[in-house]
Design a protein around this motif. Structure first.
Motif, short mmCIF file in Angstrom:
data_model
loop_
_atom_site.label_atom_id
_atom_site.label_comp_id
_atom_site.label_asym_id
_atom_site.label_seq_id
_atom_site.Cartn_x
_atom_site.Cartn_y
_atom_site.Cartn_z
N ASP A 1 0.82 -1.21 0.00
CA ASP A 1 0.00 0.00 0.00
C ASP A 1 0.86 1.26 0.00
OD1 ASP A 1 -2.10 -1.72 0.11
OD2 ASP A 1 -2.38 -1.52 2.28
N ASN A 2 1.82 1.32 -0.89
CA ASN A 2 2.70 2.49 -1.01
C ASN A 2 3.43 2.84 0.27
OD1 ASN A 2 3.73 4.41 -2.85
ND2 ASN A 2 2.59 6.01 -1.76
N LYS A 3 3.68 1.82 1.10
CA LYS A 3 4.42 2.08 2.33
C LYS A 3 5.55 1.05 2.45
CE LYS A 3 3.71 2.34 7.31
NZ LYS A 3 2.88 1.89 8.41
N VAL A 4 6.71 1.52 2.86
CA VAL A 4 7.82 0.59 3.05
C VAL A 4 7.57 -0.19 4.33
CG1 VAL A 4 10.29 0.39 3.46
CG2 VAL A 4 9.45 2.07 1.84
N MET A 5 7.46 -1.52 4.20
CA MET A 5 7.15 -2.34 5.37
C MET A 5 8.40 -2.93 5.99
SD MET A 5 3.97 -1.87 5.36
CE MET A 5 3.47 -2.92 6.70
N ARG A 6 9.38 -3.25 5.18
CA ARG A 6 10.62 -3.79 5.73
C ARG A 6 11.69 -3.78 4.64
NH1 ARG A 6 9.84 -10.41 6.07
NH2 ARG A 6 9.04 -10.64 3.98
N VAL A 7 12.91 -4.03 5.07
CA VAL A 7 14.05 -4.08 4.15
C VAL A 7 14.83 -5.36 4.42
CG1 VAL A 7 16.27 -3.01 3.64
CG2 VAL A 7 14.25 -1.58 3.90
N VAL A 8 15.15 -6.08 3.37
CA VAL A 8 15.98 -7.29 3.51
C VAL A 8 17.14 -7.19 2.51
CG1 VAL A 8 14.05 -8.73 4.28
CG2 VAL A 8 14.61 -8.62 1.85
N PRO A 9 18.17 -8.00 2.72
CA PRO A 9 19.31 -7.91 1.80
C PRO A 9 18.98 -8.46 0.41
CG PRO A 9 19.68 -9.63 3.42
CD PRO A 9 18.44 -8.93 3.83
N ARG A 10 19.58 -7.85 -0.59
CA ARG A 10 19.53 -8.39 -1.94
C ARG A 10 20.96 -8.88 -2.18
NH1 ARG A 10 20.02 -5.38 -6.81
NH2 ARG A 10 19.94 -3.51 -5.55
N GLU A 11 21.06 -10.15 -2.48
CA GLU A 11 22.38 -10.76 -2.50
C GLU A 11 23.26 -10.18 -3.61
OE1 GLU A 11 22.16 -14.90 -1.91
OE2 GLU A 11 24.26 -15.21 -2.43
N ASN A 12 24.44 -9.77 -3.22
CA ASN A 12 25.44 -9.34 -4.19
C ASN A 12 26.81 -9.69 -3.62
OD1 ASN A 12 27.24 -8.12 -5.92
ND2 ASN A 12 26.00 -6.28 -6.20
N GLU A 13 27.37 -10.76 -4.12
CA GLU A 13 28.59 -11.31 -3.57
C GLU A 13 29.73 -10.27 -3.56
OE1 GLU A 13 28.32 -14.08 -2.10
OE2 GLU A 13 30.44 -14.18 -1.54
N ASP A 14 29.70 -9.33 -4.49
CA ASP A 14 30.78 -8.35 -4.58
C ASP A 14 30.63 -7.20 -3.60
OD1 ASP A 14 31.79 -9.86 -6.61
OD2 ASP A 14 30.86 -8.67 -8.20
N VAL A 15 29.45 -7.06 -3.03
CA VAL A 15 29.22 -5.92 -2.15
C VAL A 15 28.91 -6.39 -0.73
CG1 VAL A 15 27.92 -3.80 -1.79
CG2 VAL A 15 28.41 -4.57 -4.11
N ASN A 16 27.67 -6.75 -0.48
CA ASN A 16 27.26 -7.10 0.88
C ASN A 16 27.08 -8.61 1.05
OD1 ASN A 16 25.11 -6.40 -0.99
ND2 ASN A 16 23.69 -6.91 0.63
#
Lengths: 426, 789
Positions: free
Chosen positions: B239-254
């Motif tokens: 509903d146009n609201k940020v509910m949570r944040v999870v990692p997006r896998e990127n081996e070169d970064v995080n």
């Protein structure tokens, strides 16, 4: 008897003397001569391992693995630290032989460990002693002190460059710490939980270093073999089952206790030594190798000889040599309930089948014993035991499953009677 | 490595020796069910779900822990294997509650998913189920411990990744429980990762609890706006609201991790403090207005002022497009007064630097360094995941050497460390430089010569560090945030450069913020334009704030918290005629601004962050702007138009980026980055007579969004500031431990609680900066007095 002459008593011969565990008794009867000879004459380690292989000495802790073969796995040429560890964590219900070695013949164990240290290139050894036999720990510490002062342990033994330090370490009574890798974890100061294998301790053991772990009785047999040769030891017993062994006979016999007899001795003879079944009652069942070994009906046992191969052929295990004798008055459901409770209580909880399954099995058996069994319970029990066995990190899961499966196999009718009549058959 | 031929489910595979059956299956796209196995953690083999049939093996073997051997034949879906897997599943389920309908993990639960394939439709377990008391692990992690399946991933994460074992398995058998030691909270700055790791609903996100079901959420990619790593995020929206944040896998970064700051800061987006309407101050009263009116008013006012009397300041947490347009606007008006280095105090390197400062290597290299020297950094709190990479290097027998003003726990082995007062930092580094010159038989570099002349010689610690960082195969010298904020930054940077050269080490600057590199690259600095092109020069951040200008244009800046010396900064801003604040929040700017323009936080605008290794990461908006909020690049574009400037006709943010960085942004950025400085004169810092301040910006006070994230503000890292000092100093000043102390710098005195910290130098008082409570104190470095309150 003494270590000087080849006798049928390998580990328990000191019992005939007034001060059986003292250094004086041990040395006066040929003790530490094997170590002295090996070290001063620089006997090659390979020669001793060959003798062990000839002797057909098999691990006395329960698995019966050939000791010579185990020692040959050790990377003896590895330049860094290596360890020799003795497993005196004797916690299996029915087993009480190692504590008698610690009590009455500690120096033979010390000598055996020093020889092992010499052969395997370990400069440090640990003897891990079960936490519930504190007096044995104290006796062993005293023996260590004697041996150090007499120059049988320490640096530059007998004026050579061979050094060997031996330490006693006591646990706190957890059964699981008798599992060799859980024992290593415990020495390292961690929670006693088995490691998964491979890697095996021979390559990654105590503190990550090559380590050989043997049972107390196994290591205590080594000086005898070095003294008299592998062939003599083999001839004590029978092929593939060398030497004599301590059997802890308990239960419904007139004279329970430790009896050291050559492997291959008929069970009937051992039973007679223990005074026969108490009150002249009928023999019902025997657990021949400690609580985790499958139970065998008395009739089958009477045809067995006490050695690894004969008992295995009959469908059980010689295990640690703890012979639990049950007479006709025993309720097998009650007996299994007791055994299952032990494994439920002692499961370390690390891996799923054992953590969840041991409690489930105990609860089902408890229900049957208390007259609340259901018709489907026997199949369920078998199925749960089957779900645990072979699926766990260590052998505790198998140890918990095997009694259940064997009790149901041989005494299933008693369980069915319990379920049907809500009471005991006997 | 030998290649082995094996067969899994009839598929012939070639596998490197040393790999497990699980590795081989994963590489071949064969799924083996598992719970405890995780590619980044050690192998536990305790769940037993991955049991498979191996030809000739007497029993099923765990795929995760069984190494492949040549000729091995594996069956993962044979009747034998499935029987073992189903047995394990039954055991896992007997004590697991049937509360999926009210479990936050529902819909994204490994146990739920696998139970569909391997579980029975009804349970044969008729006994009472186990109940486990829930644990309070703090404000971030919710627990439902009855659901735990004892896979030990969370425990291993603590030991192996976070560096601290905050969770353990206590008890035995079926009474085994995951718990913290003596009810303590889990306080690691990486703690939130256990939520992702937990394969069931035992550990879930406390801020997210019961607020949405996973299948209702749209998953949108984004980039973290906090530290300079630029962690890749997946923002979950409903509903146009940020509910949570999870990692997006990127081996070169995080990799697959996320720091708690990146994970939980989203709460700061949905606060009532958001500015949602342009506002003007009329006769001291705030009135809401339209964008048209507000921007025309701003443009008119700016036109009436001489351009060199206007100062533009931005935080380094804003996207590159905004920073580019901000400097373009200023330079279009004829002024170079633009900067983003708000916490820096020594700008003399502007005349000596060849390019933009950066990490000096790809982030991934940080995991495999043999020798490291880190100067002036609170690694764990400033760069949580880069600290994890350095810990990984240390675990692989790398040697970490530290020079710092505070001995903060690194949670890994430190080879050698030197903790000195900030004014001695350069001298400590010079000591290593002298030791290296001696070791390498090289002349003493000019920048270190005065220290030798002043009788300084390399002591044992310096020699130990020198020997360390000149050995090994991969070596690096890094400068942290504290070094960059230091009043003698130029000296420290030049010395570190010589140390790196003598040691043959790579030299890097750990970027302070999400866009520290990006801001320099796009020219939001007073001494040059985008990609280092010549441009109108102007005043730097310190100069702009040292004396009042006529007008300030503040982009996302909360001047009382974001600046090196908030007292001077606020005096200048309060004295200015005209202050425009562009911010997603009202905050304190209600007191000092004349115009408030609501601009989008990173979730509501497209943009680009360039991380500390020069990685150009663009992102799209994940939700629509709140109220009348607008992306700042659009606001600046319109303002440019209203000011009659040319070149403000961009249609989207990518067009802005292309204009700033060309058609090949990555290559152009890499070409511009350099840590090389030349011609820095050796000026050893003045000794400070008396006490000096050590200040760090607390991890959850770094930027406007984090400051407003309630759960993070309840953690131990967000505790109220105290004055830390050495026990001997407490005694000397007649203070009492845990008593009160009155500290004073340039402005008013502040009363704080005294805490003893014997790891601090004896002449230092450590008071955090960037916190509302300490904003009135003065600059981050320099003399400070302390007396009983």
């Amino acid at each position: 008897m003494s270590l000087l002459k080849p006798t049928p008593k390998v580990c328990s011969w000191t019992r005939e003397f007034d001060n059986p565990g003292s250094l004086a008794t041990y040395v006066a009867n040929g003790g530490y001569q094997a170590l002295r000879r090996v070290v001063t004459e620089k006997v090659p380690g390979d020669a001793i391992i060959a003798e062990l292989k000839t002797s057909a000495l098999r691990g006395r802790g329960g698995a019966g693995f050939p000791t010579g073969l185990k020692w040959s796995f050790m990377p003896r040429a590895f330049a860094g630290d290596k360890y020799i560890v003795c497993n005196s964590d004797e916690g299996e219900p029915g087993t009480f032989k190692d504590r008698d070695i610690l009590r009455y013949n500690p120096h033979q164990l010390i000598e055996g460990m020093a020889i092992a240290g010499y052969v395997l290139g370990a400069r440090v050894g640990y003897n891990y002693i079960h936490g519930e036999i504190w007096d044995c720990y104290e006796i062993f510490e005293a023996a260590l002190k004697e041996a150090r002062e007499a120059g049988y342990l320490g640096d530059n033994l007998f004026g050579t460059d061979f050094c060997f330090q031996l330490h006693a370490h006591h646990g706190y009574g957890a059964y699981i710490c008798g599992e060799e890798t859980a024992l290593l974890e415990s020495i390292e100061g961690k929670k006693g939980q088995p490691r998964f294998k491979p890697p095996f301790p021979a390559s990654f053991g105590l503190y990550g270093k090559p380590t050989t772990i043997n049972n107390t009785e196994t290591l205590a047999s080594v000086p005898w073999i070095v003294q008299h040769g592998g062939q003599a030891f083999l001839e004590l017993g029978k092929p593939n089952n060398g030497g004599a062994k301590l059997f802890s006979v308990s239960g419904h016999v007139n004279r329970p206790g430790n009896y050291e007899v050559p492997l291959g001795t008929p069970f009937a003879e051992l039973l007679a030594m223990a005074g026969g079944v108490r009150n002249g009652r009928k023999l019902k069942a025997v657990i021949p190798g400690g609580s985790s070994a499958p139970v065998l009906p008395g009739s089958i046992m009477m045809d067995c000889t006490m050695d690894f191969d004969s008992i295995a052929k009959a469908g059980s295990m010689l295990g640690s040599g703890a012979v639990i004798v049950m007479d006709e008055t025993v309720c097998m459901v009650r007996a299994l309930e007791r055994l299952s409770y032990f494994y439920f209580e002692e499961s370390c909880g690390q891996c799923t089948p054992c953590r969840e399954g041991t409690g489930w099995m105990y609860r089902i058996i408890h229900r049957i014993e208390h007259g609340q069994g259901r018709a489907e319970d026997l199949d369920l029990l078998n199925s749960v035991a089957g779900g645990i066995g072979g699926h766990t990190i260590c052998a505790l899961g198998d140890a918990a499953a095997m009694p259940v499966q064997s009790f149901l196999k041989h005494f299933g009718d008693e369980f069915a009677y319990h379920v049907e009549h809500k009471r005991c058959m006997v | 490595m030998a290649t082995l031929n094996i067969e899994i489910d009839g598929k012939a595979l070639q596998v490197e020796s040393g790999k497990t059956i699980m590795d081989a299956a994963n590489a071949a796209g064969i799924t083996i069910p598992h719970f405890c196995y995780h590619k980044k953690l050690s192998i536990a083999a305790n769940c037993r779900m991955c049991l498979v049939q191996v030809e000739k093996a007497p029993k099923p073997l765990p795929a995760c822990a069984t190494p492949v051997t040549d000729g091995m034949k594996v069956y993962t879906r044979s009747e034998y294997a499935i029987k073992a897997q189903k047995a394990v599943m039954e055991f896992l389920l007997i004590n697991h509650p049937l509360d999926c309908p009210i479990c936050d993990q529902g819909g994204e639960c490994t146990l739920q998913d696998l139970a569909v394939g391997y579980g029975a439709s009804s349970s044969r377990y008729q006994e009472v189920k186990r109940v486990v008391r829930d644990k309070n692990l703090g404000p971030l992690i919710a627990t439902d411990m009855t659901r735990c399946i004892h896979c030990s991933r969370c425990v291993r994460f603590g030991q192996e990744i976070a560096g601290i074992m905050e969770l353990g398995m206590a008890g035995r058998g079926e009474h085994t429980e995951v718990m913290s030691f003596l009810e303590s909270q889990v306080a690691s700055e990486l703690s939130g990762n256990v939520i992702d790791l937990c394969p069931v609903g035992a550990l879930t996100s406390k801020p997210f609890r019961y607020s949405a079901r996973s299948w209702e959420l749209s998953r949108r990619p984004s980039i973290s706006p906090h530290d300079s790593l630029g962690s890749n995020l997946e923002v979950h929206v409903k509903d146009n609201k940020v509910m949570r944040v999870v990692p997006r896998e990127n081996e070169d970064v995080n990799e697959c991790w996320l720091a708690d700051r990146d994970r939980f800061s989203y709460q700061g987006l949905n606060t009532p403090e958001r500015l949602t309407q342009p506002m003007l101050k009329h006769d001291g009263q705030w009135v809401e207005t339209t964008w048209q009116e507000a921007l025309e008013f701003v443009a008119g006012k700016l036109k009436s002022l001489p351009a060199d009397r206007i100062g533009a300041l931005s935080t380094p947490y804003r996207p590159a497009e905004e920073l580019y347009l901000l400097q373009k606007l200023m330079r279009g008006m004829g002024s170079g007064n633009v900067d983003h280095r708000l916490r820096q105090s020594d700008f003399s390197l502007d005349d000596h630097a060849q390019g933009g400062f950066w990490l000096g290597m790809p982030v991934t290299y940080m995991s495999r360094l043999n020798r490291m020297l880190v100067v002036g950094s609170n690694l764990r709190k400033d760069h949580p995941l880069m600290a994890h990479r350095i810990r990984e290097s240390v675990r692989w027998y790398g040697e970490l050497n530290l020079i710092n003003a505070a001995d903060d726990e690194f949670l890994g082995k430190v080879h050698a460390k030197r903790i000195v007062a900030p004014s001695q930092l350069a001298a400590a580094l010079a000591g290593v430089c002298l030791a290296l010159a001696e070791l390498k038989n090289q002349p003493v570099p000019a920048i270190a010569a005065p220290y030798l002349a002043a009788g300084s010689v390399a002591d044992d610690t310096a020699k130990k560090m020198a020997a360390s960082i000149s050995s090994g195969e991969t070596r690096a010298v890094f400068l942290g945030n504290m070094a960059q904020h230091h009043p003698s930054y130029a000296q420290i940077h030049a010395l570190a450069q010589e140390v790196a050269k003598l040691a043959g080490a790579s030299f890097g600057v750990l970027g302070e913020a999400a866009n520290s590199v990006g801001a320099v690259v796009v020219g939001a600095v007073p001494h040059r334009g985008a990609l280092g092109q010549a441009a109108i020069k102007g005043l730097n951040a310190r100069q702009m704030l040292a004396q009042p200008l006529s007008a300030y244009l503040l982009l996302g800046v909360e001047a009382e918290l974001d600046t090196h010396d908030p007292v001077t900064a606020m005096a200048s801003i309060n004295a200015a005629d005209f202050v425009v604040v562009m911010s997603p929040y009202k905050g304190k700017s209600l007191d000092y601004a004349d115009v408030l323009l609501p601009i989008a936080p990173w979730t509501e605008t497209s943009g680009t962050f360039i991380n500390t290794e020069g990685r150009v990461q663009s992102f799209a908006a994940v939700v629509k702007p709140l109220g009348e909020t607008r992306p700042a690049w659009k606001v600046l574009r319109v303002l440019g138009n209203l000011l009659g400037l040319s070149g403000f006709e961009h249609n989207d943010s990518q067009e802005v980026l292309r204009e700033a960085l060309g058609d090949t942004p990555t290559g152009n950025v890499q070409g511009f980055l350099s840590n090389e400085v030349s011609g820095v004169a050796a000026i050893p810092p003045q000794a400070i007579d008396g006490l000096e301040r050590v200040a760090e910006v607390p991890i959850y006070q770094t930027d406007a969004v984090v400051r407003r994230a309630p759960a993070l503000q309840m953690t131990r890292d967000a505790a109220l500031p105290v004055a830390r000092m050495h026990g001997s100093l407490i005694e000397k000043l007649g203070l009492a431990e845990n008593g009160r102390v009155s500290v004073r710098q340039t402005a008013s005195a502040l009363t704080l609680k005294v805490e003893r910290d014997d790891l601090l130098p004896e002449t230092c008082v450590r008071v955090p900066a960037g916190h509302p409570l300490t904003a009135g104190l003065g600059p981050m470095f320099g003399p400070i007095t302390a007396e009983p309150a």
